[in-house]
Design a protein around this motif. Structure first.
Motif, short mmCIF file in Angstrom:
data_model
loop_
_atom_site.label_atom_id
_atom_site.label_comp_id
_atom_site.label_asym_id
_atom_site.label_seq_id
_atom_site.Cartn_x
_atom_site.Cartn_y
_atom_site.Cartn_z
N UNK A 267 69.73 30.39 46.90
CA UNK A 267 71.19 30.28 46.80
C UNK A 267 71.83 31.60 46.41
N UNK B 140 70.23 35.26 44.81
CA UNK B 140 69.13 35.99 44.18
C UNK B 140 69.53 36.72 42.91
N UNK C 172 72.31 28.36 56.11
CA UNK C 172 72.89 29.70 55.94
C UNK C 172 73.00 30.38 57.30
N UNK C 173 73.87 31.39 57.37
CA UNK C 173 73.86 32.29 58.52
C UNK C 173 73.68 33.69 57.97
N UNK C 174 72.62 34.34 58.35
CA UNK C 174 72.40 35.70 57.82
C UNK C 174 73.19 36.70 58.66
N UNK D 199 63.24 32.76 55.66
CA UNK D 199 64.62 33.14 56.01
C UNK D 199 65.54 32.98 54.80
N UNK E 128 61.60 43.04 59.21
CA UNK E 128 61.41 42.29 60.46
C UNK E 128 60.53 43.10 61.40
N UNK F 107 64.98 36.33 53.08
CA UNK F 107 66.10 36.79 53.91
C UNK F 107 65.72 37.70 55.05
N UNK F 108 64.64 37.36 55.73
CA UNK F 108 64.42 38.02 57.01
C UNK F 108 63.66 37.08 57.94
N UNK F 109 63.76 37.39 59.23
CA UNK F 109 63.03 36.62 60.23
C UNK F 109 61.60 37.12 60.24
N UNK G 97 71.36 45.68 56.85
CA UNK G 97 70.58 44.68 56.13
C UNK G 97 71.08 44.47 54.72
N UNK G 98 71.28 45.58 54.01
CA UNK G 98 71.67 45.48 52.61
C UNK G 98 72.98 44.71 52.50
N UNK H 97 69.38 27.05 58.62
CA UNK H 97 68.45 27.91 57.88
C UNK H 97 68.49 27.57 56.40
N UNK I 55 71.24 52.06 58.47
CA UNK I 55 71.45 52.04 57.04
C UNK I 55 71.91 50.71 56.53
N UNK J 122 73.47 38.96 62.13
CA UNK J 122 72.58 40.05 61.78
C UNK J 122 71.54 40.22 62.86
N UNK K 40 66.70 48.20 54.15
CA UNK K 40 67.37 47.15 54.92
C UNK K 40 66.37 46.11 55.42
N UNK K 41 66.76 44.85 55.37
CA UNK K 41 65.81 43.78 55.69
C UNK K 41 65.25 43.88 57.11
N UNK K 42 66.04 44.45 58.00
CA UNK K 42 65.62 44.50 59.40
C UNK K 42 64.35 45.35 59.54
N UNK L 7 68.46 40.14 63.06
CA UNK L 7 67.30 39.23 63.13
C UNK L 7 67.43 38.27 64.30
N UNK L 8 68.63 37.74 64.50
CA UNK L 8 68.84 36.76 65.55
C UNK L 8 68.65 37.38 66.93
#
Lengths: 334, 290
Positions: free
Chosen positions: B175, B177, B288-290, B32, B99, B36-38, A325-326, B236, A322, A97, B94-96, A99-100
């Motif tokens: 683990x 949500x 985990x690996x997101x 994280x 971020x 679930x975000x950096x 992330x979801x 993570x 879009x 994703x 979206x989580x990004x 984030x990295x």
């Protein structure tokens, strides 16, 4: 005199707007169309600036250089080197994703900054590189500024047309498909990591070109010329405010944000000297706050991404990438 | 160079700075895993914590060790407020995007520190702390306190996560949500609790960094990369992994000066980060690996 000064200032601003517009277009390829979070824009910018400076400047003692190449060769070199640095980073990080990638690009920018500050033989460290040739730099001041504005505007126009063409081409449609629904795109047989890598490299190359144009404009480049966090962040707010996913929005955002940023400097310059430091950081604070407000109240930006095809497109959730992330969430639930 | 010199000049400083990274990395790994975000404002929150402690030291005249819990509480409160003000309404997006917002928050927090405390380097206490000799091992008091405090804080957190009801709720959120929500976990409270813990950890990392080195407005930002490297190296979501990761990154950074110029310490963390993502993205302890 007043008018001439204002006109000169306007030309100066316009040159900067064109340079930042290249960065914003580069970021639009990465974020707007592909959903990649590059937090190291200043790093690619600096690489471009130094590469072009080294390739085109006359010989100097104690550092690499003296190639005296034509300016255009420097610009191409800047794009190539910026792209070459983006390649391994993207290769490693784009499987995950975004984030990295954000973290890794912060790291790249930091290391580029360290290299520039400490490698004497390459960048002449703190003293920087001087005598960088500037096209039409021998003309009187006003004409030389105007000529340079014409050059950067021309480069920007070419870049804009090329990006715009690429985005409306099948390639652009594919990129948006990958951004909005990665799994569906993969099921259609698209090589997702490879395509993301393409976008990351193209975008970074444009940022390198922006850096090169900046170095030739200033004729010198020193480590202090680029404040990594502020440069990166300004480009982000420009793109988000202007409208990510829309190239015209990207350029409009640059014009708006750069104007606000420059005018706020004029305002803070009027303050008494003892508040100068505070005022500088207050401006940074306000730029940070501006991003939050845009994300909250107008996340699609001033010029939203054009909706191609039927109206039920998933681009409706605004403000760039879009599904990525979801979907990451859904996956990590298992 | 003898073994004792290597230990005194590289391993001990490595463990000390590694403990500081560990405190930060535990917070990063919690955000994280649970949210679930950096969280890119993590380092600057640590800077804020360090300067809040400086405020307590200069205004209240207390010792930095008394200022530490004060700073932890204040930073925890700040973290909760930041979440409410800038992250909460992005939850459905979206989580990004969050971020990105956190990058803006990083800039805002840092500029507040720069406006209030200026940009010059500060210290908690004047004078030079002499290292005491423990059978050839040269240790300063503050170094012993740093490592001991890190172990104490992380052990308490670990027990909390394993034993208490709220700790279990946090692990459940991490683990799965949706399942946690279905089982009646109040996720708003869990998010708030996470920020309280993360804010406290940030402040602790910042205060110990300031105690062992000096306070600068950029100190947290430069710590961000090693902290993330530590969190990913450990895996993570794994608290004990973040501690191991932090220590490894810290020791590796100090040892790297044996072969690299010391300016390139930061490159060590970056190299560790890339190598881990390349060969084992789940980290040493299978996170985990997101």
């Amino acid at each position: 005199m007043e008018w001439l000064g204002l006109a000169n200032y306007a030309v100066f601003m316009a040159i900067f707007i064109c340079i930042y517009a290249l960065l914003s277009l580069g970021l639009n390829i990465q974020w707007g169309f592909t959903g990649l979070f590059n937090a190291g824009i200043a790093g690619f910018f600096a690489v471009g600036a130094y590469t072009s400076a080294i390739l085109t400047s006359p010989p100097a003692d104690g550092r690499l250089g003296g190639f005296d190449l034509p300016v255009v060769a420097g610009w191409i070199g800047a794009m190539v080197v910026a792209g070459l640095i983006a390649w391994p980073i993207g290769k490693i990080c784009l499987r995950f994703r975004s984030d990295y990638l954000a973290i890794a690009t912060i790291g790249v920018a930091e290391i580029i900054r360290l290299v520039i500050k400490s490698e004497d033989w390459l960048t002449n460290s703190a003293r920087g590189i001087t005598d960088i040739p500037r096209p039409f730099g021998d003309l009187p001041y006003v004409y030389s500024q105007l000529a340079y504005l014409a050059i950067v505007a021309g480069v920007l126009l070419i870049a804009y047309l090329m990006v715009e063409r690429q985005i409306t081409a099948p390639w652009g449609r594919m990129m948006r498909a990958i951004r909005d629904n990665e799994n569906a795109a993969r099921a259609m047989g698209k090589d997702v990591p490879y395509r993301r890598l393409e976008a990351f490299i193209f975008g970074s190359a444009l940022m390198g070109l922006g850096g090169a144009l900046f170095a030739h404009f200033n004729r010198t480049i020193t480590p202090e010329a680029i404040d990594p966090m502020i440069a990166t962040f300004l480009v982000w707010i420009m793109l988000i405010l202007g409208g990510s996913g829309n190239n015209r929005g990207a350029i409009l955002g640059v014009a708006v944000v750069w104007t606000i940023w420059s005018l706020s400097e004029i305002v803070t310059d009027q303050l008494p000297h003892e508040y100068a430091v505070q005022a500088k950081y207050l401006r940074v604070f306000l730029i940070g706050l501006m991003l939050q407000l845009v994300l909250r109240f107008r996340s699609e930006g001033l010029l939203p991404e054009p909706q191609v095809g039927h109206a039920s497109g998933s681009g409706a959730d605004a403000g760039g990438p879009g599904g990525t992330g979801a979907k990451g969430d859904a996956k990590s639930g298992g | 160079m003898g073994a004792m010199e290597i230990i005194n000049f590289y391993v001990v400083p490595g463990i000390v700075v590694g403990s500081i990274y560990a405190l930060g990395a535990v917070g990063i790994t919690l955000v994280f895993a649970i949210l679930r975000y950096a969280h890119l404002a993590h380092g600057d929150l640590a800077t804020l914590g360090a300067f809040l402690a400086l405020g307590a030291v200069t205004l209240g005249g207390v010792s930095p060790y008394v200022a530490l819990p004060i700073a932890m509480v204040l930073t925890a409160a700040t973290a909760v407020v930041l979440d409410k003000a800038f992250y909460e309404y992005l939850r459905e997006r979206p989580k990004i995007i969050t971020v990105m917002a956190s990058l803006g928050v990083a800039l805002m927090v840092r500029s507040v520190v720069q406006v209030v405390w200026g940009v010059d380097a500060e210290t908690y206490t004047g004078g030079i702390a002499r290292a005491e000799n423990w059978w050839g091992l040269r240790l300063r008091d503050r170094e012993i306190v740093t490592v001991a405090a890190m172990i104490g804080i992380v052990a308490a957190l670990y027990l909390f996560l394993q034993r208490s009801k709220w700790g279990k709720a946090m692990r459940a959120m991490s683990d799965n949500p949706d399942l946690a929500l279905l089982s009646g976990v109040d996720n708003k409270k869990v998010v708030m609790l996470t920020w309280v813990i993360v804010g406290g950890l940030c402040a602790a990392a910042g205060v110990f960094l300031g105690l062992n080195y000096e306070l600068r407005s950029m100190m947290g930002w430069t710590m961000l990369l090693p902290m993330f490297a530590a969190a990913i190296l450990g895996g993570v979501g794994r608290v004990e992994g973040a501690v191991i990761g932090g220590l490894i990154v810290g020791i590796a950074e100090e040892m790297s000066t044996l072969i690299l110029p010391s300016e390139y310490k930061a490159a060590t963390a970056f190299a560790i980060l890339l190598v881990m993502l390349l060969v084992r993205p789940t980290g040493l302890l299978r996170g985990k690996v997101l």
